[in-house]
Design a protein around this motif. Sequence first.
Motif, PDB file in Angstrom:
ATOM      1  N   GLU A 123       0.896  -1.173  -0.028  1.00 23.75           N
ATOM      2  CA  GLU A 123       0.110   0.023  -0.007  1.00 23.75           C
ATOM      3  C   GLU A 123       0.878   1.334   0.193  1.00 23.75           C
ATOM      4  OE1 GLU A 123      -3.540   2.281   2.523  1.00 23.75           O
ATOM      5  OE2 GLU A 123      -2.660   0.068   3.273  1.00 23.75           O
ATOM      6  N   THR A 159     -10.268  -0.778  -3.104  1.00 24.39           N
ATOM      7  CA  THR A 159     -10.382  -0.002  -1.937  1.00 24.39           C
ATOM      8  C   THR A 159      -9.149   0.513  -1.414  1.00 24.39           C
ATOM      9  OG1 THR A 159     -11.871  -1.633  -1.294  1.00 24.39           O
ATOM     10  CG2 THR A 159     -10.837  -0.301   0.440  1.00 24.39           C
ATOM     11  N   ASP A 162      -8.568   3.644  -4.039  1.00 23.81           N
ATOM     12  CA  ASP A 162      -9.798   4.657  -3.911  1.00 23.81           C
ATOM     13  C   ASP A 162      -9.246   5.410  -2.567  1.00 23.81           C
ATOM     14  OD1 ASP A 162     -10.626   4.015  -6.246  1.00 23.81           O
ATOM     15  OD2 ASP A 162     -12.419   3.134  -5.495  1.00 23.81           O
ATOM     16  N   GLY A 163      -8.857   4.671  -1.556  1.00 24.75           N
ATOM     17  CA  GLY A 163      -8.349   5.326  -0.408  1.00 24.75           C
ATOM     18  C   GLY A 163      -7.200   6.120  -0.434  1.00 24.75           C
ATOM     19  N   HIS A 164      -6.465   5.821  -1.405  1.00 26.39           N
ATOM     20  CA  HIS A 164      -5.052   6.619  -1.441  1.00 26.39           C
ATOM     21  C   HIS A 164      -5.361   7.944  -2.181  1.00 26.39           C
ATOM     22  CE1 HIS A 164      -1.208   7.468  -3.532  1.00 26.39           C
ATOM     23  NE2 HIS A 164      -0.545   7.153  -2.341  1.00 26.39           N
TER      24      HIS A 164
END
Length: 218
Positions: A123, A159, A162-164
């Motif tokens: 991540e 997910t 998109d969260g990044h």
Amino acid sequence: MAVQISPSILSADFARLAEAAAAIPNADWLHVDVMDNHFVPNLTIGLPVVESLLKATSTPLDCHLMIEDPDRWAPAYAEAGAGSVTIHVEAAKAPIRTLRQIRGAGARAGLALNPATPVEPYEDLLGEIDMLLVMTVDPGFGGQKFLDVVLPKIRRARTLIDGHGGQVWLQVDGGVSAQTIERCAEAGADVFVAGNAVYGADDPARAVDGLRALAEKA
């Protein structure tokens, strides 16, 4: 993200690669599988063929390096003019440096994960890449059956992306066809590598349009 189709010349006639590239003028990318018979149990093509293909087509090349030492070789593909160069996390010893070198040479930088490789440990690298490739078969050969077990990982990858908050593309490669592309799109993928589904068709360009329509419908 708009749907993008990247036909793989691994499924084309290697004696007619320029013709294979010309047969898909509606594709977004031309996917080039570079295999070295070390990282994967197959030997395909390398930098000289990529350099020749760059002269033969205006479609940008999407080079997927399934090789043992991507840190050494990846920047040269970007320097040659490839539009995108993807390295495997399982092979790279200095991924951040190599990804930055790819970008520094003017190409999009991609990071690939084998089916059994979890996405979560990487991540923190999302800021270093332009595309995340989730393999939906074990790399090394074309024509393999799509692994449904990877679909949850595609969803988790979406997910994380998109969260990044970045603009990282999510690519899938392996067994992508009219029977599987909608499931990949529903899971969150937006760039689709297809080999046999395109070059095994009577009309490769029509096959590209058909796959795009299915993914967009999802």
